[in-house]
Design a protein around this motif. Sequence first.
Motif, PDB file in Angstrom:
ATOM      1  N   ASP A   1       4.962  -0.417 -11.334  1.00 21.39           N
ATOM      2  CA  ASP A   1       5.569  -0.311 -12.661  1.00 21.39           C
ATOM      3  C   ASP A   1       5.143   0.953 -13.397  1.00 21.39           C
ATOM      4  N   GLY A   2       4.412   1.837 -12.707  1.00 18.90           N
ATOM      5  CA  GLY A   2       4.129   3.157 -13.260  1.00 18.90           C
ATOM      6  C   GLY A   2       5.395   3.998 -13.207  1.00 18.90           C
ATOM      7  N   ARG A   3       5.551   4.920 -14.123  1.00 15.52           N
ATOM      8  CA  ARG A   3       6.800   5.676 -14.246  1.00 15.52           C
ATOM      9  C   ARG A   3       7.266   6.315 -12.932  1.00 15.52           C
ATOM     10  N   PRO A   4       6.391   6.967 -12.147  1.00 14.32           N
ATOM     11  CA  PRO A   4       6.877   7.601 -10.915  1.00 14.32           C
ATOM     12  C   PRO A   4       7.399   6.619  -9.870  1.00 14.32           C
ATOM     13  N   ASN A   5       7.022   5.335 -10.027  1.00 11.43           N
ATOM     14  CA  ASN A   5       7.405   4.352  -9.021  1.00 11.43           C
ATOM     15  C   ASN A   5       8.555   3.447  -9.437  1.00 11.43           C
ATOM     16  N   LEU A   6       9.091   3.678 -10.614  1.00 11.42           N
ATOM     17  CA  LEU A   6      10.175   2.816 -11.093  1.00 11.42           C
ATOM     18  C   LEU A   6      11.440   2.969 -10.256  1.00 11.42           C
ATOM     19  N   THR A   7      11.552   4.068  -9.516  1.00  6.76           N
ATOM     20  CA  THR A   7      12.734   4.284  -8.684  1.00  6.76           C
ATOM     21  C   THR A   7      12.495   3.903  -7.220  1.00  6.76           C
ATOM     22  N   LEU A   8      11.321   3.366  -6.900  1.00 11.65           N
ATOM     23  CA  LEU A   8      11.062   2.935  -5.523  1.00 11.65           C
ATOM     24  C   LEU A   8      11.975   1.764  -5.158  1.00 11.65           C
ATOM     25  N   ARG A   9      12.425   1.770  -3.910  1.00 13.12           N
ATOM     26  CA  ARG A   9      13.264   0.678  -3.407  1.00 13.12           C
ATOM     27  C   ARG A   9      12.750   0.233  -2.040  1.00 13.12           C
ATOM     28  N   GLY A  10      13.043  -1.014  -1.699  1.00  7.67           N
ATOM     29  CA  GLY A  10      12.713  -1.508  -0.372  1.00  7.67           C
ATOM     30  C   GLY A  10      11.582  -2.511  -0.325  1.00  7.67           C
ATOM     31  N   PHE A  11      11.114  -2.971  -1.490  1.00  4.30           N
ATOM     32  CA  PHE A  11      10.003  -3.937  -1.506  1.00  4.30           C
ATOM     33  C   PHE A  11      10.376  -5.228  -0.766  1.00  4.30           C
ATOM     34  N   GLY A  12      11.635  -5.645  -0.901  1.00  2.00           N
ATOM     35  CA  GLY A  12      12.082  -6.853  -0.206  1.00  2.00           C
ATOM     36  C   GLY A  12      12.024  -6.702   1.299  1.00  2.00           C
ATOM     37  N   SER A  13      12.327  -5.504   1.790  1.00  2.00           N
ATOM     38  CA  SER A  13      12.272  -5.252   3.228  1.00  2.00           C
ATOM     39  C   SER A  13      10.835  -5.333   3.740  1.00  2.00           C
ATOM     40  N   VAL A  14       9.905  -4.823   2.949  1.00  2.00           N
ATOM     41  CA  VAL A  14       8.491  -4.888   3.333  1.00  2.00           C
ATOM     42  C   VAL A  14       8.044  -6.342   3.433  1.00  2.00           C
ATOM     43  N   GLU A  15       8.411  -7.142   2.450  1.00  2.00           N
ATOM     44  CA  GLU A  15       8.014  -8.551   2.460  1.00  2.00           C
ATOM     45  C   GLU A  15       8.670  -9.292   3.629  1.00  2.00           C
ATOM     46  N   ARG A  16       9.898  -8.928   3.943  1.00  2.00           N
ATOM     47  CA  ARG A  16      10.595  -9.552   5.084  1.00  2.00           C
ATOM     48  C   ARG A  16       9.837  -9.277   6.386  1.00  2.00           C
ATOM     49  N   ILE A  17       9.438  -8.043   6.576  1.00  2.00           N
ATOM     50  CA  ILE A  17       8.710  -7.671   7.792  1.00  2.00           C
ATOM     51  C   ILE A  17       7.333  -8.326   7.822  1.00  2.00           C
ATOM     52  N   LYS A  18       6.664  -8.333   6.676  1.00  2.00           N
ATOM     53  CA  LYS A  18       5.342  -8.969   6.601  1.00  2.00           C
ATOM     54  C   LYS A  18       5.436 -10.457   6.939  1.00  2.00           C
ATOM     55  N   ALA A  19       6.484 -11.127   6.471  1.00  2.00           N
ATOM     56  CA  ALA A  19       6.661 -12.553   6.751  1.00  2.00           C
ATOM     57  C   ALA A  19       6.833 -12.795   8.251  1.00  2.00           C
ATOM     58  N   LYS A  20       7.552 -11.908   8.926  1.00  2.00           N
ATOM     59  CA  LYS A  20       7.721 -12.016  10.381  1.00  2.00           C
ATOM     60  C   LYS A  20       6.370 -11.877  11.095  1.00  2.00           C
ATOM     61  N   LEU A  21       5.566 -10.933  10.626  1.00  2.00           N
ATOM     62  CA  LEU A  21       4.248 -10.720  11.223  1.00  2.00           C
ATOM     63  C   LEU A  21       3.321 -11.898  10.954  1.00  2.00           C
ATOM     64  N   GLU A  22       3.402 -12.463   9.761  1.00  2.00           N
ATOM     65  CA  GLU A  22       2.575 -13.621   9.425  1.00  2.00           C
ATOM     66  C   GLU A  22       2.923 -14.818  10.303  1.00  2.00           C
ATOM     67  N   LYS A  23       4.204 -14.965  10.619  1.00  2.00           N
ATOM     68  CA  LYS A  23       4.633 -16.066  11.472  1.00  2.00           C
ATOM     69  C   LYS A  23       4.104 -15.890  12.889  1.00  2.00           C
ATOM     70  N   ALA A  24       4.116 -14.643  13.355  1.00  2.00           N
ATOM     71  CA  ALA A  24       3.655 -14.359  14.719  1.00  2.00           C
ATOM     72  C   ALA A  24       2.139 -14.301  14.820  1.00  2.00           C
ATOM     73  N   CYS A  25       1.500 -13.716  13.818  1.00  2.00           N
ATOM     74  CA  CYS A  25       0.047 -13.487  13.850  1.00  2.00           C
ATOM     75  C   CYS A  25      -0.517 -13.660  12.439  1.00  2.00           C
ATOM     76  N   PRO A  26      -0.768 -14.880  12.006  1.00  2.00           N
ATOM     77  CA  PRO A  26      -1.228 -15.121  10.631  1.00  2.00           C
ATOM     78  C   PRO A  26      -2.513 -14.358  10.290  1.00  2.00           C
ATOM     79  N   ASN A  27      -2.551 -13.820   9.073  1.00  3.11           N
ATOM     80  CA  ASN A  27      -3.764 -13.193   8.529  1.00  3.11           C
ATOM     81  C   ASN A  27      -4.314 -12.075   9.416  1.00  3.11           C
ATOM     82  N   THR A  28      -3.431 -11.289  10.004  1.00  8.04           N
ATOM     83  CA  THR A  28      -3.876 -10.297  10.981  1.00  8.04           C
ATOM     84  C   THR A  28      -3.480  -8.868  10.628  1.00  8.04           C
TER      85      THR A  28
END
Length: 328
Positions: free
Chosen positions: A91-118
């Motif tokens: 939420d800092g000004r330079p980052n207000l235009t960042l996009r793709g957070f949902g994609s990161v969480e999607r990938i992280k969820a896949k990794l958590e399913k395969a290898c929890p807490n790793t």
Amino acid sequence: MGSSTLQLQLVLLATSLLLLGSTSAQLSVDYYSKTCPKAEEIVQNEMKQILSIAPSLAGPLLRMHFHDCFVRGCDGSVLLDTTPGNKAEKDGRPNLTLRGFGSVERIKAKLEKACPNTVSCADVLALIARDSVLLSKGPTWPVWLGRKDGIISIANETKQLPPPTSNLTQLIQMFAVKGLDIKDLVVLSGAHTIGTAHCSGINDRLYNFTGKNNLNDVDPFLDTNYIAKLRSKCSPTDTTTLIEMDPGSYKTFDTSYYKYVAKIRSAFHSDWALLTDKFTRDYVLKHANGFESEFFQDFAESMIKMGNIGVLTGSQGEIRKKCSIVNY
């Protein structure tokens, strides 16, 4: 894998060994070989699906890794949400235009399913950045893994990110603080070959460059025909419209960005600033005429170096279960 690609990989592997400093001695290219052997495969498969639907996300996802590493090091802190008692980096000004957070969480969820807490979120960002480039027809490189996630994220610290209005002296200084030199600066600027920019990031060049606030107050170091083209897309108060940073080729990782810089048709003033120093200007002009394989190798080496900034390893930090919140 072709022989030239294999050769590049071997060169980069040897180079990256030299680039890794003592602070990241615990990173390794096979860090998850036993605990999550399919980690890189999972990330790349998800990235293929994501970019097949939204190819324009390659640039923003690459940019997110850069924005993460420049604030508190490559620790995933850019992914943390603001809490009632703290305004986070995203939420800092330079980052207000960042996009793709949902994609990161999607990938992280896949990794958590395969290898929890790793697999850490910081490592996810590093892998996503590499695959964003590779899947955009750019180079690949060995990603050193084993970063831990930070638990602190402060919006005010995003002042460390180089603004698009920077001159070359400012850019050199801001990169140097992070252990990156002038070559890294001109090479990593080449990331602008993929992705888009918001009109809000360039409107000062089009309408109010020196503060006079009139239609003639334009950046004198921007091609007049290009100004007209940009003005047709960006109104003075536009904060949402996106423009291609590498028109006609913004989904392909190549050297055409340097062609636009050489023609003073780059989106940001900080891109034009590369023409104000002999070393960076010579690099721009050379790669405006090709030499793609050299640029690819340079870019890969600088990305390995950038991914080593301020990493947390061992007992430092944590492995977040979700990238947007700490574990407690």
